[in-house]
Design a protein around this motif. Structure first.
Motif, short mmCIF file in Angstrom:
data_model
loop_
_atom_site.label_atom_id
_atom_site.label_comp_id
_atom_site.label_asym_id
_atom_site.label_seq_id
_atom_site.Cartn_x
_atom_site.Cartn_y
_atom_site.Cartn_z
N ARG A 114 0.42 68.17 31.96
CA ARG A 114 1.67 67.43 32.23
C ARG A 114 2.89 68.33 32.09
NH1 ARG A 114 1.14 61.93 28.85
NH2 ARG A 114 -1.07 62.00 28.48
N LEU A 150 14.16 60.38 21.60
CA LEU A 150 13.25 59.98 22.68
C LEU A 150 12.45 61.16 23.22
CD1 LEU A 150 15.50 57.43 24.62
CD2 LEU A 150 14.10 57.08 22.63
N TYR A 153 10.11 62.56 20.42
CA TYR A 153 8.95 61.70 20.13
C TYR A 153 7.83 62.00 21.11
CZ TYR A 153 6.34 57.27 19.90
OH TYR A 153 5.37 56.33 19.79
N GLY A 157 4.23 63.66 20.32
CA GLY A 157 3.09 62.76 20.50
C GLY A 157 2.16 63.15 21.63
N VAL A 158 2.69 63.73 22.69
CA VAL A 158 1.83 64.03 23.84
C VAL A 158 1.20 65.40 23.71
CG1 VAL A 158 1.74 64.28 26.33
CG2 VAL A 158 3.18 62.51 25.32
N ARG A 164 -1.05 64.19 15.88
CA ARG A 164 0.24 64.07 16.54
C ARG A 164 0.79 62.65 16.56
NH1 ARG A 164 -1.52 62.60 21.83
NH2 ARG A 164 -3.78 62.59 21.78
N VAL A 165 -0.12 61.64 16.72
CA VAL A 165 0.37 60.26 16.85
C VAL A 165 1.04 59.83 15.56
CG1 VAL A 165 -0.33 57.89 17.24
CG2 VAL A 165 -1.38 59.73 18.55
N LEU A 173 10.25 56.80 13.09
CA LEU A 173 10.69 55.72 12.21
C LEU A 173 11.62 56.24 11.11
CD1 LEU A 173 7.54 53.45 11.97
CD2 LEU A 173 9.58 53.20 13.37
N ALA B 356 0.13 57.39 31.41
CA ALA B 356 1.13 58.44 31.62
C ALA B 356 0.54 59.65 32.31
CB ALA B 356 1.76 58.85 30.29
N ALA B 357 -0.74 59.92 32.05
CA ALA B 357 -1.35 61.10 32.68
C ALA B 357 -1.59 60.84 34.16
CB ALA B 357 -2.65 61.43 31.97
N TRP B 371 12.08 51.18 25.62
CA TRP B 371 13.10 51.77 24.75
C TRP B 371 14.42 51.01 24.87
CZ3 TRP B 371 11.14 57.27 26.06
CH2 TRP B 371 10.42 57.78 24.97
N PHE B 413 9.20 48.85 16.56
CA PHE B 413 7.83 49.24 16.25
C PHE B 413 6.87 48.85 17.37
CE2 PHE B 413 3.72 48.25 14.35
CZ PHE B 413 3.40 49.49 13.83
N LEU B 416 7.47 50.62 20.65
CA LEU B 416 7.00 51.99 20.51
C LEU B 416 5.48 52.06 20.67
CD1 LEU B 416 8.91 54.25 19.91
CD2 LEU B 416 8.22 54.20 17.54
N ILE B 419 4.50 52.40 24.24
CA ILE B 419 4.72 53.78 24.71
C ILE B 419 3.63 54.68 24.16
CG2 ILE B 419 6.32 55.71 24.61
CD1 ILE B 419 8.54 53.59 24.42
N LYS B 420 3.30 54.46 22.89
CA LYS B 420 2.26 55.28 22.26
C LYS B 420 0.96 55.15 23.05
CE LYS B 420 -1.21 55.02 19.16
NZ LYS B 420 -2.12 53.97 18.84
N TYR B 423 1.23 56.93 26.48
CA TYR B 423 1.44 58.38 26.50
C TYR B 423 0.43 59.14 25.66
CZ TYR B 423 5.67 58.56 29.25
OH TYR B 423 6.55 58.51 30.29
N PHE B 424 0.08 58.59 24.48
CA PHE B 424 -0.67 59.41 23.53
C PHE B 424 -2.17 59.17 23.61
CE2 PHE B 424 3.23 59.23 20.50
CZ PHE B 424 3.97 59.86 21.47
N ASP B 425 -2.58 57.95 23.98
CA ASP B 425 -4.01 57.65 23.94
C ASP B 425 -4.68 58.09 25.23
OD1 ASP B 425 -3.31 56.58 21.59
OD2 ASP B 425 -3.76 54.49 22.08
#
Lengths: 506, 472
Positions: A114, A150, A153, A157-158, A164-165, A173, B356-357, B371, B413, B416, B419-420, B423-425
């Motif tokens: 990415r 933003l 984060y 995270g990515v 990372r998460v 937070l 996201a990927a 957001w 929370f 977010l 988004i988590k 993007y992250f999983d």
């Protein structure tokens, strides 16, 4: 409109967005365009740097107030204007941001997934950070102070490490919680003093009774960002898990936002409260220097060791700010600049090690001086600078802070100075484990020396570290006028307060 | 000779709707496309007529159009237009592509326009019922789906209860004041206030709180949002919310304006409960439509903060908030509509993993809306919250502002979390490409949400003018 005749600050701030748009619209498979995206990002970050250098040459260091001001009508009804401008303090930090971003982009060779999103986020971060440092309106400052969250984060995270998460959420937070306190303080100041214009606020006394809780709010908000002990716990996770370019930006630039906040808001606007809080802040600073240095000594991972070293140095900056002497504050600012350069150098070096693929645990490296001489020289330079060796930028900042502290309190000066000794201890442990000793494995012995792109990231940093160390006047002459004005207003405000108290006591 | 031009938008909507109905019945083969295109055209014409319409009082004081009603009408058109664009492709794919839907939307919009410009309790109720009935049918549009029919039935039963309460409130007000005209009621309530009118006021507030799904009258919202086809939920989340909120404002500041001190505590309670419930109950949701339902409850709570302030600045803040919310909500629902895997709609949050990927644009769009809803600057949602909180503080409602700030942190929370996951999983590939219409709504919504910071003054000035018109 301003000295330059055109909106130079807005141009510097928002030019990276052009790069974001360009990168975002590139079509093609990830692998094909990665190289192109990297080049485009680098180029987009070099143009603002060139403009920044030009701005530096045009800047008038004799003026204490804001220069190159721009104002645009913005929120009707709330009487808020979008205002930007710079003084010596923000100029130094803007230059640091503009300089570190291309370095971070250069050190992002390891990012292969990415890529478009990654470099967009980095450029966005640059825009937001510069927007925050140049803001001369409190609301504008607050917006970009938060907005930085933003892209950061996502960067953590990515593209971050295994945890990372967790690290990204903790970072988000913590900082969100902290900036909420700033929002409360901001609204109070806004409603009670009737403006958010920073230049006006600096000359509007805030009632002494309200100063203390406003200071506590600022302390939480800026303390989290600057990772003041004990609000620093998000930092080792974030630094440790973020990808190398993200760590560089976090450590070199974002951590300065908190210290900048103290200097821009807490110190000039709340003279009585900061004076009262001085012992507390000294304690926090000294604890950070000594305790965190000891924690750093116990680390086994290069990246985490450098992360803790960063917190320890933030302690020195806090001590310098709260001496309220010209030497101390100027030392803190030089230390901010120097810490930004050194920590970036150290993290780039860490990235070099990570790219070699044997991990960052110190017991799995060793003996690299033999097969990576170029790397060894540069890492040694940054490590020595981090210890505060004379001739490097680290020395100038620390010595000024120590001199400033000495004027106020001998013990703070002594204990803060102890950080330099402890710094030697953990940095030398790291240098020994990484560069000297025996090779821990055949793979380590086969590491190749720096590539061109790695030299390109490290050499400019090394040059600047030496430049600040040998001829600091190029930077300190920018700081003299605003810092002198800051100290003078602080003393005057306290004096008038004492006189008032005496009048009332009679 | 009275001028008909203030009523031209409503006339366009009504005639257009009926024309499309006739057309749809007679030309079955092209009915769907024609009805969709026609409905959009009618909405555009109505919007153009609204922008050109002058202020005026019509039909012996039954309707009154001002800058305020035109502001609300514009929001309704934007929401309905976005919902129509979104429904086009989605309804066909889900096998519910019936030409009646665009027609129902037009009638619902007509009802909303009438109720927003109502200047009499009777015209208020007629408009209110017209939009409600059209929406009950829309909720049950997928009549072969158990979930959809259940949603429609639930909405109908609870909606009928709310209408009953509203009507009871109206009858009490009429009984104790002897008139249904807004200005006359306001004039009478300016003096000694009969207790019966206070009871009537309470019932009216409850009926309207139900429509904007403010807690504790929110129970239908999550079920209906989840059960109704997503294209219909997208409509529920935008136009009717804006309309009901505008009606709420105009009723409480109009006929019940003199009772500000009496209704202010009620609005404060509604705001606090909605914000708290919206923030806390959303945390445990696993379905993104339910999440958006709870989020909408929370957002109505924030919008009510400005309302509770009871000042022109407060009403302005509420209108700004609702306007920004309509855009965010339309965008977020557009994203939900765009989530399809291998031809099937995806509704659980966990299914968004890896989005996201594979679809970076779509993920970025939803991230922006999330957001913005969380109120993180520099996105538009922050400014909405800033205006309502400042208005509350200036009106001496500091605790309300503090509760709002706290709940928005809790709310951050769960936004977010979405988004988590995106993007992250890591997740399975296989997301479908969204249709151009859906992408258009997402893109437009995202641009407005992101760039609001660069040019906030048109909306803020318009809201300010609308709030002044509302205050008379």
């Amino acid at each position: 409109m301003n000295l330059a005749g055109f909106p130079i600050l807005s141009l510097i701030t928002w030019l990276p967005l052009a790069g974001v748009f360009y990168i975002a619209t590139l079509k093609g498979a990830e692998a094909d365009i990665a190289c192109h995206v990297r080049k485009a990002a680098l180029l987009t970050s070099l143009v603002p740097l060139a403009l920044g250098v030009w701005l530096w040459s045009q800047f008038n260091p004799a003026v204490a107030g804001f220069q190159f001001n721009e104002a645009y009508a913005w929120l009707p009804g709330l009487a808020v204007t979008y205002k930007v401008g710079i003084d010596g303090i923000s100029l130094v930090l803007v230059l640091l941001t503009l300089f570190i971003t291309p370095i971070a982009i250069l050190s992002a060779q390891g990012i292969t997934t990415r890529v478009r999103a990654f470099f967009s986020a980095v450029l966005l971060l640059e825009s937001f950070t510069v927007a925050m440092f140049t803001a001369t309106d409190f609301l504008v400052f607050y917006i970009f102070f938060e907005a930085v969250l933003l892209p950061m984060y996502l960067l953590i995270g990515v593209w971050g490490g295994p945890r990372r998460v967790y690290a990204a959420l903790k970072f988000f937070l913590f900082t969100l919680f902290g900036s909420l306190f700033m929002l409360v303080a901001l609204v109070w100041i806004w409603r009670n003093l009737g403006t958010t214009d920073i230049a006006t606020l600096l000359h509007t006394p805030i009632p002494a009774g309200a100063q203390m809780w406003l200071f506590v709010a600022f302390l939480v908000a800026f303390g989290v960002k600057a990772a003041v002990w004990p609000l620093h716990t998000w930092l080792p996770d974030a630094y440790g898990e973020a990808p190398i370019p993200g760590t560089i930006l976090l450590a070199a630039v974002l951590s300065k936002m908190g210290a900048y906040g103290f200097l821009r808001f807490a110190v000039p606007m709340l003279p009585n409260a900061v004076q009262q809080a001085e012992p507390l802040m000294f304690t926090l600073g000294v604890v950070a220097v000594i305790y965190i240095s000891l924690v750093a000594l116990a680390q086994t991972d290069v990246k985490r060791l450098i992360a803790y070293s960063s917190v320890a140095h933030m302690g020195v900056i806090i001590i310098g700010i709260f001496t309220f002497t010209v030497e101390g504050i100027e030392g803190a600012l030089v230390q901010m600049l120097s810490h930004g350069l050194i920590i970036a150098g150290l993290f780039v070096a860490t990235g070099v090690l990570a790219a070699r693929g044997e991990g960052l645990a110190m017991n799995r490296l060793g003996g690299l001086a033999r097969n990576m001489p170029g790397f060894a020289v540069l890492l040694m330079l940054f490590s020595l600078a981090n210890m505060g060796l004379p001739g490097t930028s680290g020395f100038i900042g620390e010595i000024l802070v120590i001199v400033g502290a000495l004027k106020v309190n001998f013990w703070v000066s002594l204990l803060g100075g102890a950080g330099m000794v402890l710094g030697c201890a953990y940095m030398l442990v790291m240098v020994r484990a990484v560069l000297f000793d025996k090779h821990s494995s055949a793979a380590v012995a086969a590491f190749t020396d720096l590539k061109a792109s790695e030299y390109a990231a490290l050499i400019p940093l090394a040059v600047l570290v030496l430049w600040v160390g040998i001829y600091p006047a190029s930077f300190t002459h920018l700081l003299d006028a605003p810092v002198a004005a800051l100290v003078q207003t602080h003393t005057a405000a306290l004096a008038s307060h004492t006189q008032l108290a005496m009048v009332f006591s009679k | 000779m009275i001028s008909i031009s203030p009523f031209l938008p409503a006339l366009t909507l009504g005639l257009g709707g009926m024309l499309l109905l006739v057309l749809g019945v007679s030309a079955r083969r092209v009915a769907l496309q024609a009805a969709n295109g026609g409905a959009m055209l009618v909405l555009l014409c109505a919007a153009a007529a609204t922008l050109a319409a002058p202020d005026g009082v019509l039909f012996n004081g039954l309707l009154k159009t001002t800058l305020f009603t035109r502001f609300a009408d514009t929001l309704i058109y934007i929401g309905a237009f976005a919902a129509l664009v979104l429904s086009f492709d989605f309804n066909r794919k889900e096998g519910i592509g019936r030409f009646e839907y665009p027609v129902l939307v037009l009638f619902a919009v007509l009802g909303m326009v009438v109720m927003v410009s109502a200047n009499d309790l009777m015209s208020l109720y007629v408009g209110f019922e017209l939009q409600s009935l059209a929406l009950y049918i829309a909720a049950a549009l997928a009549r072969d789906s158990l979930r959809s029919t259940e949603a429609g039935l639930k909405y109908f039963v609870l909606g009928a209860l709310a209408s009953g309460l509203l009507l009871y409130g109206i009858s009490l007000t009429y009984g104790f004041t002897g008139t249904t005209s807004f200005p006359a009621i306001a004039g009478l309530l300016g003096g000694a206030v009969p207790t019966g009118a206070l009871v009537g006021l309470t019932f009216v507030v409850v009926g309207l709180a139900f429509k904007i799904s403010a807690a504790p009258f929110h129970m239908w919202t999550p079920d209906v949002y989840e059960g109704a086809p997503t294209s219909v939920s997208a409509l529920f989340g935008t136009a009717p919310k804006a309309a009901a909120f505008a009606l709420f404002l105009s009723v409480l500041t109009g006929p019940f304006g003199p009772l500000l001190k009496e209704w202010q505590p009620l609005i404060v309670i509604l705001a606090v409960l909605s914000m708290a419930l919206g923030a806390i109950a959303a945390i445990v949701q696993t379905n993104i439509k339910r999440l958006l339902a709870y989020s909408s409850i929370g957002h109505m709570g924030y919008a009510l903060i400005g309302f509770a302030a009871g000042t022109a600045a407060g009403y302005q803040a509420s209108l700004i908030y609702v306007a920004l919310y309509v855009v965010m909500s339309a965008g977020a629902f557009a994203c939900v509509i765009a989530f399809r895997r291998n031809g099937r709609a995806v509704e659980t949050i966990a299914d968004l993993a890896g989005l996201a990927a594979e679809r970076p644009g779509l993920a970025l769009g939803l991230a922006i809306f999330m957001w913005a809803m969380a109120g993180i600057p520099p996105l538009s949602g922050f400014f909405g919250k800033l205006y309502v909180f400042l208005a509350a503080i200036d009106a001496g409602l500091l605790p309300l502002a503090i509760i709002g700030v706290l709940t928005s942190v809790i709310g951050a929370f769960y936004y977010l979390r979405v988004i988590k996951v995106m993007y992250f999983d890591a997740g399975q590939p296989g997301f479908d490409r969204a249709s151009p219409g859906v992408n258009f709504i997402i893109g437009l919504g995202a641009v407005v949400t992101v760039l609001f910071i660069a040019a906030p003054s048109p909306l803020i000035s318009a809201a300010s003018a609308a709030a002044r018109a509302l205050m008379g």
